[in-house]
Design an enzyme around this catalytic site. Structure first.
Site, PDB file in Angstrom:
ATOM      1  N   SER A 229      71.503  43.937  54.631  1.00 18.56           N
ATOM      2  CA  SER A 229      71.499  44.396  56.018  1.00 18.56           C
ATOM      3  C   SER A 229      71.638  43.190  56.941  1.00 18.56           C
ATOM      4  O   SER A 229      71.063  42.131  56.694  1.00 18.56           O
ATOM      5  CB  SER A 229      70.241  45.214  56.319  1.00 18.56           C
ATOM      6  OG  SER A 229      69.095  44.538  55.891  1.00 18.56           O
ATOM      7  N   MET A 230      72.444  43.373  57.990  1.00 20.14           N
ATOM      8  CA  MET A 230      72.781  42.253  58.879  1.00 20.14           C
ATOM      9  C   MET A 230      72.515  42.625  60.333  1.00 20.14           C
ATOM     10  O   MET A 230      73.243  42.210  61.233  1.00 20.14           O
ATOM     11  CB  MET A 230      74.252  41.871  58.679  1.00 20.14           C
ATOM     12  CG  MET A 230      74.608  41.541  57.235  1.00 20.14           C
ATOM     13  SD  MET A 230      76.321  41.044  57.017  1.00 20.14           S
ATOM     14  CE  MET A 230      77.199  42.519  57.472  1.00 20.14           C
ATOM     15  N   GLY A 231      71.493  43.447  60.573  1.00 15.80           N
ATOM     16  CA  GLY A 231      71.111  43.816  61.934  1.00 15.80           C
ATOM     17  C   GLY A 231      72.249  44.515  62.652  1.00 15.80           C
ATOM     18  O   GLY A 231      72.847  45.453  62.128  1.00 15.80           O
ATOM     19  N   GLU A 233      75.146  43.673  63.148  1.00 15.20           N
ATOM     20  CA  GLU A 233      76.470  43.552  62.511  1.00 15.20           C
ATOM     21  C   GLU A 233      76.696  44.620  61.450  1.00 15.20           C
ATOM     22  O   GLU A 233      77.758  44.678  60.842  1.00 15.20           O
ATOM     23  CB  GLU A 233      76.596  42.198  61.816  1.00 15.20           C
ATOM     24  CG  GLU A 233      76.739  41.010  62.710  1.00 15.20           C
ATOM     25  CD  GLU A 233      76.682  39.739  61.867  1.00 15.20           C
ATOM     26  OE1 GLU A 233      77.638  39.447  61.131  1.00 15.20           O
ATOM     27  OE2 GLU A 233      75.641  39.074  61.918  1.00 15.20           O
ATOM     28  N   GLY A 234      75.691  45.427  61.136  1.00 16.34           N
ATOM     29  CA  GLY A 234      75.842  46.457  60.118  1.00 16.34           C
ATOM     30  C   GLY A 234      75.262  46.005  58.792  1.00 16.34           C
ATOM     31  O   GLY A 234      74.327  45.201  58.748  1.00 16.34           O
ATOM     32  N   GLY A 260      65.331  50.903  57.760  1.00 13.72           N
ATOM     33  CA  GLY A 260      65.808  50.314  56.504  1.00 13.72           C
ATOM     34  C   GLY A 260      65.377  51.145  55.304  1.00 13.72           C
ATOM     35  O   GLY A 260      66.100  51.241  54.301  1.00 13.72           O
ATOM     36  N   ASP A 261      64.202  51.751  55.408  1.00 15.07           N
ATOM     37  CA  ASP A 261      63.719  52.607  54.314  1.00 15.07           C
ATOM     38  C   ASP A 261      64.572  53.875  54.212  1.00 15.07           C
ATOM     39  O   ASP A 261      64.843  54.374  53.113  1.00 15.07           O
ATOM     40  CB  ASP A 261      62.244  52.955  54.539  1.00 15.07           C
ATOM     41  CG  ASP A 261      61.386  51.706  54.692  1.00 15.07           C
ATOM     42  OD1 ASP A 261      61.702  50.695  54.040  1.00 15.07           O
ATOM     43  OD2 ASP A 261      60.429  51.740  55.477  1.00 15.07           O
TER      44      ASP A 261
HETATM   45  O1  F6P Z   1      55.506  46.167  52.681  1.00 14.48           O
HETATM   46  P1  F6P Z   1      55.668  45.298  53.900  1.00 14.48           P
HETATM   47  O2  F6P Z   1      56.782  44.322  53.759  1.00 14.48           O
HETATM   48  O3  F6P Z   1      54.370  44.656  54.286  1.00 14.48           O
HETATM   49  O4  F6P Z   1      56.135  46.215  55.101  1.00 14.48           O
HETATM   50  C1  F6P Z   1      55.410  47.355  55.479  1.00 14.48           C
HETATM   51  C2  F6P Z   1      55.956  47.896  56.749  1.00 14.48           C
HETATM   52  O5  F6P Z   1      57.311  48.218  56.567  1.00 14.48           O
HETATM   53  C3  F6P Z   1      57.553  49.580  56.905  1.00 14.48           C
HETATM   54  O6  F6P Z   1      57.561  50.310  55.708  1.00 14.48           O
HETATM   55  C4  F6P Z   1      58.886  49.689  57.617  1.00 14.48           C
HETATM   56  O7  F6P Z   1      59.919  49.298  56.771  1.00 14.48           O
HETATM   57  C5  F6P Z   1      56.392  50.011  57.742  1.00 14.48           C
HETATM   58  O8  F6P Z   1      56.145  51.399  57.655  1.00 14.48           O
HETATM   59  C6  F6P Z   1      55.271  49.163  57.214  1.00 14.48           C
HETATM   60  O9  F6P Z   1      54.335  48.884  58.205  1.00 14.48           O
END
Ligand code: F6P
Length: 320
Positions: A229-231, A233-234, A260-261
């Site tokens: 992922s590049m923000g 930029e896609g 992102g999830d």
């Molecule tokens: O597992 P990490 O990297 O600490 O990130 C957790 C965070 O990332 C997220 O899952 C978002 O991607 C949030 O819901 C959560 O607070």
């Protein structure tokens, strides 16, 4: 529930406290416009998005018993099988400062519950009950204190040995440890951002060619799909078929937490549907966009994703 199509593993889940501000002014006393809590953590969000995409999903992870209710409500509401262990204490609360009408999010992620290797063993035993060839296994997020840096690598080896497709979304030493696996134990897919891939590979990935070269070398070493992922930029999607950059047609407003999830969920759905590279890039990008458009609901709607997928912009890349 019948055997799920996917299982997500979250070793360090979180309750996200989203605090909305006009603007973030470090060092000053500020009044928030509002605040909401939502169950989160990377694999939990992936499970929520997968459920929206119509994929039967189990969520495995480690929840603090004292505030597990918010996760249990999510699982019940979205039809997600609850495979999470319960341990004494509270799951961490991560602070998300959402400012400037949602254009800027500052994440303050707390350390979380300290676990022991016995907890990792218990997660592996639970995972073993679900594993089968073709199961999509999503290993997502940071590792809590007390677990060794090769925790994801161990779960990855276990799942790959059972014929499952492993998507790993983590960073730093845990990502480097997992990518050091032999060819036969590499994950099917990863989704770092540029900085995370740079840190895990030790390579400087400034330009597009450097990124493509790094992706190509991981594909040669056994990875099936590299998404970087590049923000704004896609995102770069690379497989043995080639490489494309996918961009959403417009920028969505609102907190970006979890987008992102949702992209990871799209990658899994594409895999389960046997989609090619271009359609994988479209579906994954559309899934992230649908999540952003649904803020603060933390869900994706399958029909919306299908409609958005057609509008995703794709650019083919040549290997350097
Ligand atoms: O597992 P990490 O990297 O600490 O990130 C957790 C965070 O990332 C997220 O899952 C978002 O991607 C949030 O819901 C959560 O607070």
């Amino acid at each position: 529930m019948n055997a799920p199509q996917a299982i997500t593993v979250t070793l360090n889940p979180a309750i996200d406290q989203l605090v909305t501000l006009d603007a973030l002014l470090p060092g000053q006393v500020q009044r928030a416009l509002g605040s909401v809590q939502a169950p989160g953590g990377k694999g939990i969000n992936v499970a929520a998005a997968l459920a929206g995409l119509g994929i039967s999903t189990a969520a495995l992870g480690v929840l603090g018993r004292d505030n597990a209710g918010i996760f249990e409500a999510l699982f019940a509401q979205r039809g997600i099988a609850d495979a999470c262990l319960r341990v004494p204490g509270q799951t961490r609360t991560n602070i998300k400062l959402v400012a400037d009408g949602g254009r800027q999010t500052t994440d303050i992620n707390l350390p979380g519950l300290a676990l022991a290797e016995a907890h990792l063993d218990a997660v592996m035993s639970t995972l073993a009950r679900y594993l089968r060839p073709g199961l999509a296994v999503v290993l997502s997020g940071s590792l809590p204190a007390g677990l060794p840096a090769d925790s994801w690598a161990r779960l990855q080896a276990q799942a790959v040995a059972a014929g499952a497709d492993v998507l790993l979304d983590t960073s730093e030493a845990p990502l480097a440890a997992a990518l050091a696996a032999p060819h036969a134990a590499m994950p099917w897919a990863i989704k770092p951002n540029r900085e995370e891939l740079q840190a895990a590979t030790g390579l400087r990935l400034d330009g597009r060619d450097a990124l493509l070269t790094a992706a190509r070398s991981l594909l040669d070493r056994g990875l099936g799909l590299a998404v970087v992922s590049m923000g704004e930029e896609g995102a770069l999607f690379a497989t043995a078929q080639g490489a494309v950059i996918a961009r959403p047609p417009q920028r969505a407003r609102g907190s970006s937490v979890g987008a992102g999830d949702a992209m990871v969920a799209g990658m899994v759905a594409a895999r389960l549907r046997g989609l090619d590279l271009a359609d994988t890039a479209r579906l994954s990008t559309a899934s992230a966009l649908a999540w952003l458009q649904a803020v603060p609901a933390r869900e994706v709607d399958a029909n919306r994703v299908q409609a958005l997928a057609a509008s995703v912009l794709l650019e083919s890349c040549q290997w350097p």
